[in-house]
Design a protein around this motif. Sequence first.
Motif, PDB file in Angstrom:
ATOM      1  N   ARG A  93       1.800 -27.376 -40.391  1.00 16.40           N
ATOM      2  CA  ARG A  93       1.045 -28.509 -39.871  1.00 16.40           C
ATOM      3  C   ARG A  93       1.507 -29.881 -40.337  1.00 16.40           C
ATOM      4  O   ARG A  93       1.412 -30.850 -39.582  1.00 16.40           O
ATOM      5  CB  ARG A  93      -0.426 -28.346 -40.241  1.00 16.40           C
ATOM      6  N   LEU A  94       1.950 -29.991 -41.559  1.00 18.02           N
ATOM      7  CA  LEU A  94       2.257 -31.307 -42.112  1.00 18.02           C
ATOM      8  C   LEU A  94       3.552 -31.880 -41.551  1.00 18.02           C
ATOM      9  O   LEU A  94       4.565 -31.198 -41.481  1.00 18.02           O
ATOM     10  CB  LEU A  94       2.368 -31.242 -43.627  1.00 18.02           C
ATOM     11  N   ILE A  95       3.503 -33.142 -41.192  1.00 13.49           N
ATOM     12  CA  ILE A  95       4.688 -33.872 -40.752  1.00 13.49           C
ATOM     13  C   ILE A  95       4.884 -35.015 -41.738  1.00 13.49           C
ATOM     14  O   ILE A  95       3.944 -35.739 -42.064  1.00 13.49           O
ATOM     15  CB  ILE A  95       4.512 -34.426 -39.328  1.00 13.49           C
ATOM     16  N   ARG A  96       6.100 -35.145 -42.234  1.00 10.10           N
ATOM     17  CA  ARG A  96       6.422 -36.200 -43.190  1.00 10.10           C
ATOM     18  C   ARG A  96       7.633 -36.982 -42.694  1.00 10.10           C
ATOM     19  O   ARG A  96       8.516 -36.453 -42.025  1.00 10.10           O
ATOM     20  CB  ARG A  96       6.736 -35.622 -44.578  1.00 10.10           C
ATOM     21  N   ILE A  97       7.659 -38.260 -43.062  1.00 12.87           N
ATOM     22  CA  ILE A  97       8.739 -39.153 -42.661  1.00 12.87           C
ATOM     23  C   ILE A  97       9.326 -39.766 -43.910  1.00 12.87           C
ATOM     24  O   ILE A  97       8.602 -40.307 -44.753  1.00 12.87           O
ATOM     25  CB  ILE A  97       8.200 -40.245 -41.720  1.00 12.87           C
ATOM     26  N   ARG A  98      10.647 -39.674 -44.046  1.00 14.96           N
ATOM     27  CA  ARG A  98      11.329 -40.263 -45.201  1.00 14.96           C
ATOM     28  C   ARG A  98      11.418 -41.775 -45.041  1.00 14.96           C
ATOM     29  O   ARG A  98      11.557 -42.301 -43.942  1.00 14.96           O
ATOM     30  CB  ARG A  98      12.728 -39.686 -45.338  1.00 14.96           C
ATOM     31  N   ARG A  99      11.373 -42.451 -46.166  1.00 18.04           N
ATOM     32  CA  ARG A  99      11.466 -43.916 -46.176  1.00 18.04           C
ATOM     33  C   ARG A  99      12.743 -44.389 -45.499  1.00 18.04           C
ATOM     34  O   ARG A  99      12.735 -45.341 -44.722  1.00 18.04           O
ATOM     35  CB  ARG A  99      11.390 -44.427 -47.623  1.00 18.04           C
ATOM     36  N   ARG A 100      13.850 -43.712 -45.764  1.00 17.14           N
ATOM     37  CA  ARG A 100      15.127 -44.133 -45.170  1.00 17.14           C
ATOM     38  C   ARG A 100      15.076 -44.028 -43.646  1.00 17.14           C
ATOM     39  O   ARG A 100      15.693 -44.815 -42.939  1.00 17.14           O
ATOM     40  CB  ARG A 100      16.292 -43.337 -45.744  1.00 17.14           C
ATOM     41  N   LEU A 106      12.465 -41.938 -34.271  1.00 15.71           N
ATOM     42  CA  LEU A 106      12.103 -41.804 -35.678  1.00 15.71           C
ATOM     43  C   LEU A 106      12.248 -40.340 -36.081  1.00 15.71           C
ATOM     44  O   LEU A 106      11.670 -39.465 -35.443  1.00 15.71           O
ATOM     45  CB  LEU A 106      10.664 -42.270 -35.893  1.00 15.71           C
ATOM     46  N   LYS A 107      13.053 -40.100 -37.109  1.00 23.37           N
ATOM     47  CA  LYS A 107      13.216 -38.735 -37.607  1.00 23.37           C
ATOM     48  C   LYS A 107      12.037 -38.360 -38.487  1.00 23.37           C
ATOM     49  O   LYS A 107      11.514 -39.192 -39.223  1.00 23.37           O
ATOM     50  CB  LYS A 107      14.502 -38.613 -38.434  1.00 23.37           C
ATOM     51  N   ALA A 108      11.631 -37.104 -38.390  1.00 18.22           N
ATOM     52  CA  ALA A 108      10.534 -36.593 -39.208  1.00 18.22           C
ATOM     53  C   ALA A 108      10.837 -35.153 -39.572  1.00 18.22           C
ATOM     54  O   ALA A 108      11.664 -34.496 -38.923  1.00 18.22           O
ATOM     55  CB  ALA A 108       9.216 -36.683 -38.447  1.00 18.22           C
ATOM     56  N   VAL A 109      10.193 -34.672 -40.613  1.00 21.84           N
ATOM     57  CA  VAL A 109      10.359 -33.274 -41.024  1.00 21.84           C
ATOM     58  C   VAL A 109       8.986 -32.620 -41.069  1.00 21.84           C
ATOM     59  O   VAL A 109       7.975 -33.266 -41.329  1.00 21.84           O
ATOM     60  CB  VAL A 109      11.053 -33.150 -42.407  1.00 21.84           C
ATOM     61  N   ARG A 110       8.969 -31.353 -40.774  1.00 19.22           N
ATOM     62  CA  ARG A 110       7.731 -30.592 -40.840  1.00 19.22           C
ATOM     63  C   ARG A 110       7.705 -29.839 -42.160  1.00 19.22           C
ATOM     64  O   ARG A 110       8.681 -29.211 -42.559  1.00 19.22           O
ATOM     65  CB  ARG A 110       7.634 -29.622 -39.667  1.00 19.22           C
ATOM     66  N   VAL A 111       6.579 -29.887 -42.828  1.00 18.47           N
ATOM     67  CA  VAL A 111       6.374 -29.175 -44.080  1.00 18.47           C
ATOM     68  C   VAL A 111       5.313 -28.111 -43.785  1.00 18.47           C
ATOM     69  O   VAL A 111       4.159 -28.453 -43.522  1.00 18.47           O
ATOM     70  CB  VAL A 111       5.894 -30.114 -45.204  1.00 18.47           C
TER      71      VAL A 111
END
Length: 94
Positions: free
Chosen positions: A46-53, A38-43
């Motif tokens: 601390r924050l980790i977000r995952i795109r719907r796609r 699963l790909k995720a991005v760090r903002v």
Amino acid sequence: MGLPTEYDPDQTFSLTTAGELLGCSTDTVRRMIARGDLKAVRVGKRLIRIRRRDLDRALRPVTRVDLVSARSLEPDADCGVRRYGSAQSGSRSA
């Protein structure tokens, strides 16, 4: 924040919401990210977000090969646990 009502492939989700959408725990989402499933991005730091796609890409149909592979991973009947006879169990010395 509740689950999304409209589909937006660029929408991002927290680990908790991603887990709710996938039907699994936050720890499982973290393991999927660590394995590269699963790909995720760090903002920020601390924050980790995952795109719907990326959530959609992580979901794939189960195939017959998957089922056969999973069956070969099942533990043996004895679960690999050694069983000791009653003669050995009392032979420990202090």
